[in-house]
Design a protein around this motif. Structure first.
Motif, PDB file in Angstrom:
ATOM      1  N   GLY A   1       3.281  -1.335   0.999  1.00  0.00           N
ATOM      2  CA  GLY A   1       4.436  -1.003  -0.494  1.00  0.00           C
ATOM      3  C   GLY A   1       3.320  -0.652  -0.676  1.00  0.00           C
ATOM      4  N   PHE A   2       2.313  -1.563  -0.897  1.00  0.00           N
ATOM      5  CA  PHE A   2       0.767  -1.115  -2.341  1.00  0.00           C
ATOM      6  C   PHE A   2       0.243  -0.073  -1.065  1.00  0.00           C
ATOM      7  N   ALA A   3       0.154  -0.018   0.066  1.00  0.00           N
ATOM      8  CA  ALA A   3      -1.108   1.263   0.501  1.00  0.00           C
ATOM      9  C   ALA A   3      -0.012   2.530   0.091  1.00  0.00           C
TER      10      ALA A   3
ATOM     11  N   LEU B   1      -2.943  -7.295  -6.713  1.00  0.00           N
ATOM     12  CA  LEU B   1      -2.881  -5.851  -6.972  1.00  0.00           C
ATOM     13  C   LEU B   1      -2.401  -4.589  -8.226  1.00  0.00           C
ATOM     14  N   ASP B   2      -1.934  -6.108  -9.139  1.00  0.00           N
ATOM     15  CA  ASP B   2      -1.821  -4.722 -10.245  1.00  0.00           C
ATOM     16  C   ASP B   2      -2.936  -4.368 -10.872  1.00  0.00           C
ATOM     17  N   VAL B   3      -4.003  -5.385 -10.967  1.00  0.00           N
ATOM     18  CA  VAL B   3      -5.784  -4.766 -11.135  1.00  0.00           C
ATOM     19  C   VAL B   3      -5.970  -4.000 -10.562  1.00  0.00           C
ATOM     20  N   ILE B   4      -5.817  -4.691  -8.964  1.00  0.00           N
ATOM     21  CA  ILE B   4      -6.070  -2.759  -8.070  1.00  0.00           C
ATOM     22  C   ILE B   4      -5.567  -1.815  -8.472  1.00  0.00           C
ATOM     23  N   GLY B   5      -4.379  -1.832  -8.940  1.00  0.00           N
ATOM     24  CA  GLY B   5      -4.030  -0.445  -8.861  1.00  0.00           C
ATOM     25  C   GLY B   5      -4.591  -0.178 -10.048  1.00  0.00           C
ATOM     26  N   ASN B   6      -3.729  -0.916 -11.320  1.00  0.00           N
ATOM     27  CA  ASN B   6      -4.938  -0.620 -12.562  1.00  0.00           C
ATOM     28  C   ASN B   6      -6.221   0.146 -12.464  1.00  0.00           C
ATOM     29  N   LEU B   7      -7.292  -0.181 -11.883  1.00  0.00           N
ATOM     30  CA  LEU B   7      -8.181   0.441 -11.020  1.00  0.00           C
ATOM     31  C   LEU B   7      -8.376   1.941 -10.756  1.00  0.00           C
ATOM     32  N   ALA B   8      -7.495   2.147  -9.853  1.00  0.00           N
ATOM     33  CA  ALA B   8      -6.496   3.209  -9.046  1.00  0.00           C
ATOM     34  C   ALA B   8      -6.117   4.155 -10.225  1.00  0.00           C
TER      35      ALA B   8
ATOM     36  N   HIS C   1      -4.469   7.521  -1.755  1.00  0.00           N
ATOM     37  CA  HIS C   1      -3.963   9.206  -1.748  1.00  0.00           C
ATOM     38  C   HIS C   1      -4.143   8.893  -0.241  1.00  0.00           C
ATOM     39  N   ARG C   2      -4.701   8.612   0.470  1.00  0.00           N
ATOM     40  CA  ARG C   2      -5.191   8.485   1.935  1.00  0.00           C
ATOM     41  C   ARG C   2      -4.658   7.616   2.390  1.00  0.00           C
ATOM     42  N   ILE C   3      -4.846   7.731   3.595  1.00  0.00           N
ATOM     43  CA  ILE C   3      -4.026   6.134   4.720  1.00  0.00           C
ATOM     44  C   ILE C   3      -4.943   6.758   6.164  1.00  0.00           C
ATOM     45  N   VAL C   4      -5.891   5.225   6.232  1.00  0.00           N
ATOM     46  CA  VAL C   4      -6.891   5.340   7.422  1.00  0.00           C
ATOM     47  C   VAL C   4      -6.054   4.774   8.654  1.00  0.00           C
TER      48      VAL C   4
END
Ligand SMILES: Nc1ncnc2c1ncn2[C@@H]1O[C@H](COP(=O)(O)OP(=O)(O)O)[C@@H](O)[C@H]1O
Ligand SMILES: [Mg+2]
Lengths: 240, 219
Positions: free
Chosen positions: A197-199, A176-183, A204-207
């Protein structure tokens, strides 16, 4: 950047997607949530044309990619995909996994591709595993290699399909850290996850999807905090 | 009834001469089988329905009929169709190659299908074409799983070459039969013949086991 219009997909009589209209803007992180079987994976797989939509249109960077004349290989190289089950190539080293796409598809010289692979491995924190085989890695490490493999193609957007669902709890954080950094770097992403929590943190938007339709969407605070639709409420009361 | 194995040294040259033909038949047969089988095996998983159907009919026909009947079809049947005789050796390798091709095709098909579906998807999602994905991802993994059953197929084919003795080809079994008309020691001679087959099949199976172990390393 990505836009779907009345996207439908059925497998035989099984209608999985029943008209999805979603737009993902450049640098946006869209998190897709919903019960199992609601069509989240099918939706992602339609976006990079791993599944052929039954009806509707998908636009990617202004081009209608559901047009039969479009070269699907050219579309896919622009959309990185990360799978729940990693799907690393077991007969290749970590470095070979990452350089295969760039060298074969983008005709990048091997030396240059390997150099880029090292940079990416450094970024996902496993530079020392360059010459290891996938089976020698933990689940978390494998998934980080899979992310590096997708990034090696320098994609315009990344799709994550439950990237942490197959991981032991202690390894979820590192991925999740890696994905968070990409964001944080502004990568355009569509993320399917059950990590609420991560979502909330990176989305920026939840679908919220259920039974092949988008039931509700909006900023994380609204959708996760005070959902309007009873189906969203019912789902969230189960997972939160 | 006394066994007399002292005749063996005298008949061994004749038997080994037959063994040579047996090995030739098996090797050429399996080579043809590999070529046909690879093409047909890939055809069996083709996205084209017509290709799947045609290759399916071939595989079903060959596997559903005895090799001996196929051999007779080529050796006795074909000449009446084409108006000239088919040499025994040609008939034998044709029948065995075509026969082996169907079994190899099934092995190749199973090998390709044994590779996880996710591998193809991962390959396609980095932009590889279907052909590139097959070449770099699917085949190398299928290959490792194909080796052991292919070895078994070669062993089966080697034993089945003995059928050619009925169309008067001087293979190991036929040589044995000829030798018996001289020595009148059927038991000893057939025992010797059997042992020679055993040495060959045992050797191949050891070779397969060894290669299997070597290929396991990266799996
Ligand atoms: N390749 C396929 N063939 C047939 N049915 C499928 C296929 N892929 C998905 N489905 C069906 O589509 C439905 C939605 O699946 P999926 O998109 O994986 O949902 P989710 O990811 O939200 O759990 C399920 O009922 C599933 O059985
Ligand atoms: Mg799913």
């Amino acid at each position: 950047m990505i836009k779907t219009l009345g996207l439908r997909k059925s497998f035989g009589d099984n209608q999985v997607l029943n008209g999805i209209d979603v737009e993902i803007k450049p640098h946006e992180v869209v998190v897709v949530i919903g019960p199992s079987g609601s069509g989240k994976s099918t939706f992602l797989r339609c976006l990079n044309l791993l599944e052929k939509p039954t009806a509707g249109e998908i636009y990617f960077r202004g081009q209608c990619i559901t047009d039969p004349k479009v070269n699907v290989n050219e579309v896919r190289r622009e959309m990185g995909m990360v799978f729940q089950s990693f799907n690393l190539f077991p007969h290749m080293t970590v470095s070979e996994n990452i350089t295969l796409g760039p060298t074969k598809v983008r005709a990048v010289p091997l030396k240059e591709a390997e150099e880029h692979a090292r940079e990416l491995l450094d970024k996902v924190g496993i530079l020392d595993k360059e010459n290891a085989y996938p089976t020698e890695l933990s689940g978390g490490q494998q998934q980080r290699v899979a992310i590096a493999r997708a990034l090696a193609m320098k994609p315009t957007a990344m799709l994550f399909d439950e990237a942490t669902s197959a991981l032991d709890p202690e390894m979820i954080g590192e991925v999740l850290d890696v994905i968070g950094n990409l964001a944080g770097e502004g990568m355009t992403m569509v993320i399917v996850t059950h990590e609420m929590g991560f979502a909330k943190q990176v989305g920026h938007r939840i679908v919220f999807m259920d039974e092949g339709v988008v039931v509700e969407q909006g900023p994380p605070g609204e959708v996760l905090g005070s959902p309007k639709n009873p189906r969203t409420q019912a789902f969230l009361s189960k997972v939160l | 009834m006394i066994l007399d194995f002292s005749i063996i040294p005298g008949i061994l040259p004749a038997l080994l001469w037959g063994t040579k033909l047996t090995i030739e038949l098996a090797l050429i047969g399996v080579a043809i089988g590999l070529i046909i089988g690879s093409v047909v095996g890939i055809g069996r998983v083709s996205s084209n329905k017509l290709v799947r159907t045609i290759t399916g009919i071939y595989v079903d026909f060959i596997r559903g009929t005895p090799l001996l009947v196929q051999l007779f079809l080529v050796y006795f049947g074909l000449p009446s169709l084409i108006g000239r005789p088919v040499p025994a050796f040609t008939a034998a390798i044709a029948a065995m190659g075509i026969n082996s091709g169907a079994y190899v095709a099934e092995i190749v098909r199973a090998g390709i299908q044994s590779v996880d579906k996710g591998q193809m998807e991962a390959a396609r999602s980095v932009g590889l074409t279907a052909g590139q994905a097959m070449r770099y991802i699917i085949f190398p993994q299928a290959f490792r799983r194909i080796i052991p059953p292919l070895g078994n197929e070669f062993i089966a084919l080697l034993k089945e070459t003995s059928l050619v003795s009925v169309i008067a080809l001087e293979d190991l079994l036929r040589k044995g039969q000829v030798v018996i008309t001289r020595t009148f020691r059927p038991f000893e001679v057939y025992m010797a013949v059997a042992l020679i087959y055993l040495v060959m099949t045992f050797g191949i199976s050891r070779l397969v086991a060894w290669s299997e172990k070597r290929l396991k390393v990266v799996d």
